[in-house]
Design a protein around this motif. Structure first.
Motif, mmCIF file in Angstrom:
data_model
loop_
_atom_site.group_PDB
_atom_site.id
_atom_site.type_symbol
_atom_site.label_atom_id
_atom_site.label_comp_id
_atom_site.label_asym_id
_atom_site.label_seq_id
_atom_site.Cartn_x
_atom_site.Cartn_y
_atom_site.Cartn_z
ATOM 1 N N SER A 238 0.827 -1.208 0.000
ATOM 2 C CA SER A 238 0.000 0.000 0.000
ATOM 3 C C SER A 238 0.862 1.258 0.000
ATOM 4 O O SER A 238 0.519 2.249 -0.652
ATOM 5 N N LEU A 239 1.977 1.214 0.726
ATOM 6 C CA LEU A 239 2.857 2.379 0.761
ATOM 7 C C LEU A 239 3.472 2.635 -0.609
ATOM 8 O O LEU A 239 3.575 3.790 -1.050
ATOM 9 N N ASP A 240 3.870 1.571 -1.300
ATOM 10 C CA ASP A 240 4.430 1.742 -2.650
ATOM 11 C C ASP A 240 3.393 2.365 -3.590
ATOM 12 O O ASP A 240 3.711 3.267 -4.382
ATOM 13 N N ARG A 241 2.164 1.886 -3.516
ATOM 14 C CA ARG A 241 1.105 2.446 -4.374
ATOM 15 C C ARG A 241 0.813 3.893 -3.996
ATOM 16 O O ARG A 241 0.574 4.744 -4.864
ATOM 17 N N ALA A 242 0.823 4.179 -2.691
ATOM 18 C CA ALA A 242 0.536 5.542 -2.240
ATOM 19 C C ALA A 242 1.617 6.511 -2.703
ATOM 20 O O ALA A 242 1.319 7.651 -3.069
ATOM 21 N N LEU A 243 2.867 6.059 -2.701
ATOM 22 C CA LEU A 243 3.950 6.929 -3.172
ATOM 23 C C LEU A 243 3.817 7.225 -4.657
ATOM 24 O O LEU A 243 4.046 8.360 -5.099
ATOM 25 N N LEU A 244 3.440 6.219 -5.446
ATOM 26 C CA LEU A 244 3.229 6.436 -6.874
ATOM 27 C C LEU A 244 2.096 7.443 -7.108
ATOM 28 O O LEU A 244 2.198 8.333 -7.966
ATOM 29 N N ALA A 245 1.010 7.290 -6.333
ATOM 30 C CA ALA A 245 -0.120 8.203 -6.483
ATOM 31 C C ALA A 245 0.265 9.617 -6.065
ATOM 32 O O ALA A 245 -0.104 10.604 -6.721
ATOM 33 N N ALA A 246 1.036 9.742 -4.974
ATOM 34 C CA ALA A 246 1.452 11.069 -4.499
ATOM 35 C C ALA A 246 2.370 11.753 -5.511
ATOM 36 O O ALA A 246 2.257 12.957 -5.759
ATOM 37 N N GLU A 247 3.251 10.960 -6.129
ATOM 38 C CA GLU A 247 4.137 11.525 -7.154
ATOM 39 C C GLU A 247 3.342 11.973 -8.372
ATOM 40 O O GLU A 247 3.589 13.049 -8.928
ATOM 41 N N ARG A 248 2.372 11.161 -8.768
ATOM 42 C CA ARG A 248 1.566 11.478 -9.944
ATOM 43 C C ARG A 248 0.689 12.707 -9.701
ATOM 44 O O ARG A 248 0.515 13.541 -10.592
ATOM 45 N N LEU A 307 -0.636 5.531 7.489
ATOM 46 C CA LEU A 307 -0.329 6.275 6.267
ATOM 47 C C LEU A 307 -1.391 7.353 6.087
ATOM 48 O O LEU A 307 -2.590 7.051 6.046
ATOM 49 N N LEU A 308 -0.950 8.591 5.987
ATOM 50 C CA LEU A 308 -1.860 9.707 5.773
ATOM 51 C C LEU A 308 -1.664 10.227 4.353
ATOM 52 O O LEU A 308 -0.563 10.629 3.975
ATOM 53 N N HIS A 309 -2.743 10.226 3.580
ATOM 54 C CA HIS A 309 -2.680 10.604 2.167
ATOM 55 C C HIS A 309 -3.037 12.074 1.958
ATOM 56 O O HIS A 309 -3.749 12.679 2.747
ATOM 57 N N ALA A 310 -2.544 12.609 0.852
ATOM 58 C CA ALA A 310 -2.953 13.927 0.341
ATOM 59 C C ALA A 310 -2.899 15.018 1.416
ATOM 60 O O ALA A 310 -3.890 15.686 1.703
ATOM 61 N N HIS A 353 11.152 14.297 3.354
ATOM 62 C CA HIS A 353 12.202 13.535 4.032
ATOM 63 C C HIS A 353 12.738 12.370 3.197
ATOM 64 O O HIS A 353 13.914 12.015 3.329
ATOM 65 N N ALA A 354 11.909 11.763 2.382
ATOM 66 C CA ALA A 354 12.354 10.598 1.603
ATOM 67 C C ALA A 354 11.427 10.412 0.410
ATOM 68 O O ALA A 354 10.299 10.925 0.390
ATOM 69 N N HIS A 355 11.940 9.649 -0.581
ATOM 70 C CA HIS A 355 11.181 9.413 -1.808
ATOM 71 C C HIS A 355 10.869 7.941 -2.030
ATOM 72 O O HIS A 355 10.275 7.597 -3.061
ATOM 73 N N ASN A 356 11.244 7.079 -1.097
ATOM 74 C CA ASN A 356 10.923 5.655 -1.259
ATOM 75 C C ASN A 356 10.413 5.107 0.062
ATOM 76 O O ASN A 356 10.612 5.683 1.144
ATOM 77 N N SER A 357 9.736 3.981 -0.014
ATOM 78 C CA SER A 357 9.061 3.423 1.155
ATOM 79 C C SER A 357 10.037 2.987 2.234
ATOM 80 O O SER A 357 9.769 3.160 3.435
#
Length: 400
Positions: A238-248, A307-310, A353-357
């Motif tokens: 879920s964190l990997d998917r959330a990072l992709l969505a946040a980047e997009r 995990l807090l989104h958006a 702070h970081a760009h990967n999970s």
């Protein structure tokens, strides 16, 4: 009499054509019964043939020979037509019997079956197994469009299009929503004929129990059995998917690493059953503190990750973290006992702070340990200097 007075060639020729025409018509009409056909034609043609032959002369002998050949042709053709008609009748009867047997087989089949009209898509035939599967009366299913019975009508329409292109479809997974109860079937489709009309024949195998068992196994693989929260495996995905969505989408994401304080003494004093009940209540309070779009996982005995989104700013994350701290400081009641615990929370954000999970989890974990060491702050946001300092902090020093 006509035959005795017909001396002229024109008259005889006329009689030949009239007799031949009547004989041909009789042969066709009576072809189903060769005896009747021959019984009519031979007596009708033979007297004229003999009369013409007795006239003498090459012309009359030729005409009589042609009449004889016609008589032989009529006899042979009537035999062949009779056989053809009998064979066609036999095949037609067999086809009707086969269709009746096929229909009876489908009607009594334990497999849910229906046939739909290729042009209209409406149900032409359905058996009782189909009605039981759809949990609807059979009469209400006949002559109706079955697309409404499926959870995704567009998927059913796509299958019809594939059938129209000549494709046969086997074991296609479909979800049924006819009765409001979720059901799953494996569907097989093929083109056939029904009452001489093009039709789609469909079989549906109910695999709802198997599907639910598979989903239960999958749920166990991705969820904590005590709290029913997602586990570390699902958290990582879920964190990997959330990072992709946040980047997009160009948004921020926060990881909150939560460690319960004073949980171990409670567990030691009152037993694992009380500790388990306490963890279940903690999980519910965590869910009450976040949005439905956020994500909570249990990653250890008394460790949780949120995990807090958006997010709009770091303040959004710290506000939620403080809300969680306050919620967990309120007393818990387990087996009539009032229990008190607390929480230390570390916060790390993408992209600050970081760009990967991996780094986000590590930095939130480090910040959480600094929060445990801080007597005044139960929430700490990660700063770059924490990483080097954390290497000198042992696990024993972090536990209170």
């Amino acid at each position: 009499m006509v035959l005795s007075q017909a001396a002229q060639v024109a008259d005889i020729t006329y009689l030949v054509f009239v007799t031949g025409g009547l004989s041909a018509a009789a042969m066709i009409s009576l072809a189903i019964d060769r005896a009747s056909s021959v019984g009519f034609v031979v007596p009708a043609v033979t007297p004229l043939l003999v009369f013409i032959a007795l006239q003498g002369g090459e012309l009359y002998l030729g005409m009589s020979a042609m009449m004889l050949l016609f008589l032989v042709f009529v006899v042979l053709t009537s035999t062949r037509i009779e056989r053809t008609l009998h064979e066609n009748y036999r095949l037609r009867t067999k086809a009707v019997e086969d269709e009746a047997r096929f229909r009876s087989m489908l009607e009594h089949s334990p497999v849910a079956t229906c046939m739909t009209d290729v042009e209209t898509g409406k149900v032409l035939f359905a058996n009782q197994s189909y009605a039981r599967l759809m949990r609807l009366p059979l009469d209400s299913l006949l002559h109706a469009e079955p697309a409404r019975l499926f959870a995704d009508p567009d998927a059913y329409a796509a299958l019809r299009s594939r059938l129209a292109s000549g494709e046969e479809i086997s074991d296609h997974l479909l979800e049924i929503a006819a009765s409001g109860v979720q059901q799953w079937v494996l569907a097989t489709f093929l083109r056939t004929q029904y009452h001489d009309k093009p039709a789609n024949l469909m079989w549906f195998y109910d695999i709802t129990d198997r599907k639910r068992s598979e989903e239960a196994v999958q749920h166990l693989a991705y969820h904590d059995t005590l709290t029913d929260l997602p586990n570390r495996i699902l958290l990582n995905e879920s964190l990997d998917r959330a990072l992709l969505a946040a980047e997009r989408e160009g948004t921020s994401l926060a990881v909150l690493f939560i460690d319960l304080d004073k949980f171990k003494p409670v567990n030691d004093a009152f037993g694992h059953a009380a500790g388990d009940a306490l963890l279940q209540q903690v999980s519910q309070r965590l869910l009450d503190c976040v949005r439905k779009s956020d994500f909570i996982a249990r990653v250890g005995g008394d460790e949780f990750v949120v995990l807090l989104h958006a997010l709009q700013s770091i303040a959004d994350a710290t506000v939620t973290a403080e809300k969680i701290v306050e919620a967990l400081q309120r007393p818990f009641v387990v087996d009539g006992r009032e229990l008190h615990i607390a929480a230390s929370i570390g916060v790390a954000l993408y992209p600050q702070h970081a760009h990967n999970s991996g780094d986000l989890m590590q930095f939130a974990d480090v910040a959480m340990y600094y929060a445990k060491l801080d007597d005044e702050a139960a929430v700490r946001v990660y700063t770059p200097g924490m990483a080097s300092g954390a290497e000198n902090i042992s696990r024993n020093e972090r536990e209170h």
